[in-house]
Enzyme design. Structure first.
Site, PDB file in Angstrom:
ATOM      1  N   CYS A  34       0.826  -1.222   0.000  1.00  0.00           N
ATOM      2  CA  CYS A  34       0.000   0.000   0.000  1.00  0.00           C
ATOM      3  C   CYS A  34       0.848   1.254   0.000  1.00  0.00           C
ATOM      4  O   CYS A  34       0.651   2.142  -0.813  1.00  0.00           O
ATOM      5  CB  CYS A  34      -0.957  -0.001   1.183  1.00  0.00           C
ATOM      6  SG  CYS A  34      -2.265  -1.195   0.946  1.00  0.00           S
ATOM      7  N   HIS A  35       1.777   1.354   0.937  1.00  0.00           N
ATOM      8  CA  HIS A  35       2.592   2.556   0.988  1.00  0.00           C
ATOM      9  C   HIS A  35       4.074   2.236   1.117  1.00  0.00           C
ATOM     10  O   HIS A  35       4.861   3.065   1.548  1.00  0.00           O
ATOM     11  CB  HIS A  35       2.120   3.481   2.104  1.00  0.00           C
ATOM     12  CG  HIS A  35       0.658   3.799   1.995  1.00  0.00           C
ATOM     13  ND1 HIS A  35      -0.284   3.149   2.727  1.00  0.00           N
ATOM     14  CD2 HIS A  35      -0.015   4.646   1.181  1.00  0.00           C
ATOM     15  CE1 HIS A  35      -1.480   3.580   2.386  1.00  0.00           C
ATOM     16  NE2 HIS A  35      -1.346   4.480   1.447  1.00  0.00           N
ATOM     17  N   GLY A  36       4.430   0.987   0.800  1.00  0.00           N
ATOM     18  CA  GLY A  36       5.837   0.645   0.669  1.00  0.00           C
ATOM     19  C   GLY A  36       6.609   0.413   1.952  1.00  0.00           C
ATOM     20  O   GLY A  36       7.828   0.539   1.958  1.00  0.00           O
TER      21      GLY A  36
END
Lengths: 185, 416
Positions: free
Chosen positions: A149-151
């Site tokens: 999702c956001h690494g």
């Protein structure tokens, strides 16, 4: 203000207005307390219900797991990641100096038996499920898990090493029933 | 007004004496004085109101066939599309109606920003508008959860998890919102109830919004006050007709999407039933949340991101006090006018950044997150620095004397 006879009747003879004021304030406070108290059942009614609280534990048999294998089990609607770590993965997790960690925690505080890491498989950023359970999944630069999702990246101890996630993967409460059986919850 | 009263029949008189509903309608809809120079940008308020009615109507009828239970929610939506008479139409109207609602409201808001419609004495009108906007976002978010597809589920998970960023009590609040330990049946059930209830509350806010509007009447493209009867026209028939023309044009756009590209605004992943064990590779919110999602991701800290994102919306509440210029309309504000358009572009850029994966690089070169950060900083810079400063430093052009004078001048220019 001068004390007329009417004032004396209205506000009490001795100290003007204090008794009536007291009555007004105490009635208001009581009324407010009643309102707040009656709001609570409504607020609490949407909290976790008894049947949901009852689904609190899951038993898992780890006996069939191979070294290096990872399984996902469901507990309280969330995925629990269990990985049978290889010696190399354990060593990597143990060798990291705490100063390099975003949320410093030693590996031995995160496992009960060194070979099995058990974590809640939910990214501590905004709740996605990190990749890394399947052999084909990307596991990030630290060999643990990678949240798409956001690494965010996690190491083999489930500790956050990079990305927006603020915390290490949370540990569920669990205990070993015998050598290869655990009860989560 | 005088004419109307002489024409009234006995029954109308009898009712109006007891419940002045006819006088009220006349006062607020029929003879209601409206500046005669309103341009097409003033169509979007009434259009948004009509879409709200369309949403409530289609929503009520969809709710007659929808089942808020995790086991069958997805199938019940498929049943609506396949088996219910015109179910597909109702669903696509409701789906695309939400997108249209936001399109209209965004234009409505930017209209207000450009023409200074938030300035004295319309501050409360603007602030109630912001309340309406926030309510819309909450309603749309919960509605999107109901089909229980992958995007529904993971969108719900990510958004509700925002509250876990609150120190100490965050986790408890999230468990309370969920009604359990993850997004599940109790969550879906209560979101359905709220999604049904909130539009009614929204409707009441709209009534208050119009009430506040009708106290000081509409702003206008010149941003100057109504000074005489010559500046205004009765709302009916002049603006009812104009609004109907606008409605006709809007319906063509709306129904074009409904009939030809019903899934244009949607995410294909929402046609996969929710799976709590698998996160889709790229979670994106609905398009109308993208700029705020980009702001959230621009901040490397979890709590910080949540605070900055909510500030992005809440800053609109204090907008009337951030703008220090006494001149309302950007028409007479040469510098603000340019800053306004840069701000619009900045919002669009934020939306684009929000739609891309976190590791996306623009032109393969500039990291998306850096673009997002720059755009986020500019977003706040515009409100917190540029608006107060420009109001003080800029030299506005001279304002016209009256609305009427300008209208007559424009007519003469056209004739010549």
């Amino acid at each position: 203000m001068t004390d007329t006879p009417a004032d004396k009747i209205l506000h009490g003879a001795d100290s003007p207005s204090s008794r009536r004021d007291f009555l007004l304030i105490s009635t208001s406070v009581l009324g407010l307390a009643g309102l707040v108290a009656s709001a609570w059942p409504f607020i609490d009614s949407i909290g976790p219900a008894a049947d949901i609280l009852a689904l609190s534990s899951t038993d898992v048999d780890l006996g069939a797991m191979q070294v290096g294998q990872a399984i996902t089990v469901k507990w309280r609607g969330k995925p629990i990641f269990i990985r049978y770590r290889t010696a190399k993965e354990i060593k990597e997790a143990r060798d990291v100096p705490l100063s390099q960690l975003i949320d410093p925690q030693a590996d031995k505080d995160r496992v009960q038996k060194a070979q099995w890491i058990v974590v809640i498989g939910i990214c501590t950023h905004l709740g996605c499920i990190p990749l890394g359970q399947k052999p084909t999944d990307p596991r990030g630069d630290y060999g643990g898990w990678y949240c798409p999702c956001h690494g965010s990246e996690y190491d083999t101890s489930g500790r956050v090493r990079r990305g927006p996630a603020p915390k290490n993967l949370y540990l569920p409460p669990y205990k070993f029933l015998d050598n290869t059986k655990i009860r989560i919850g | 007004m005088q004419e109307n009263q002489t024409k009234r029949n006995k029954l109308v008189e009898w009712i109006d004496y007891r419940l002045p509903i006819f006088s009220y309608t006349d006062h607020n809809v029929i003879s209601y004085p409206t500046p005669k120079n309103l341009n097409w940008m003033w169509n979007f308020g009434s259009l948004a109101g009509i879409v709200l009615v369309i949403m409530i109507a289609s929503g009520v009828f969809l709710a007659m066939n929808y089942q808020p239970n995790t086991a069958i929610a997805f199938q019940s939506v498929e049943r609506i599309v396949r088996d219910v008479n015109y179910g597909w139409l109702l669903r696509y109207i409701h789906m695309n109606g939400a997108s249209m609602f936001f399109v209209l409201v965004y234009i409505h808001m930017f209209r207000g920003l450009y023409y200074g419609s938030y300035k004295a004495p319309r501050e409360l009108l603007w602030m109630i508008g912001v309340v309406i906007y926030v309510t819309m976002m909450a309603t749309a978010f919960m509605g999107y959860v109901l089909p229980w597809g992958q995007m529904s589920f993971w969108g719900a998970t990510v958004i509700t998890n925002l509250f876990s960023a609150i120190p100490v009590i965050g986790t408890h609040i999230v468990n309370w919102i969920w009604g359990g330990f993850s997004v599940d049946l109790p969550t879906l059930n209560r979101f359905f109830v709220w999604h049904y209830l909130l539009p009614m509350i929204l409707f009441m806010f709209v009534v208050v919004h119009l009430w506040a509007l009708h106290v000081h009447k509409s702003n206008n493209p010149l941003g100057i006050d109504i000074k005489s009867k010559d500046d205004v026209m009765p709302f009916h028939p002049y603006y009812t007709i104009k609004d109907l023309v606008g409605l006709g044009v809007f319906m063509m756009v709306f129904l074009f999407f409904v009939f030809f590209y019903p899934n244009f605004f949607g995410e294909p992943d929402n046609y996969i039933p929710a799976n709590p064990m698998v996160t889709p590779p790229h979670i994106v919110p609905e398009w109308y949340f993208l700029p705020f999602y980009a702001i959230l991701r621009a901040v490397p800290d979890k709590l910080g991101g949540v605070i900055v994102m909510f500030s992005g919306v809440l800053i609109l509440f204090v907008l009337p006090w951030l703008d220090t210029s006494k001149v309302r309309s950007a028409t007479f504000r040469p510098i603000y006018k340019q800053l306004f358009w840069i701000f619009v572009l900045d919002c669009i850029l934020l939306g684009i950044v929000g739609s891309k994966p976190p590791d996306y690089a623009f032109f393969g070169l500039i990291k998306g997150v850096l673009v997002g950060r720059a755009a986020t900083i500019y977003y706040f810079f515009h409100f917190l620095v540029l608006m107060p400063l420009v109001g003080k430093l800029e030299k506005p052009k001279p304002l016209p004397n009256s609305i009427n004078e300008e209208v007559i001048k424009a007519c003469r220019a056209k004739e010549d």
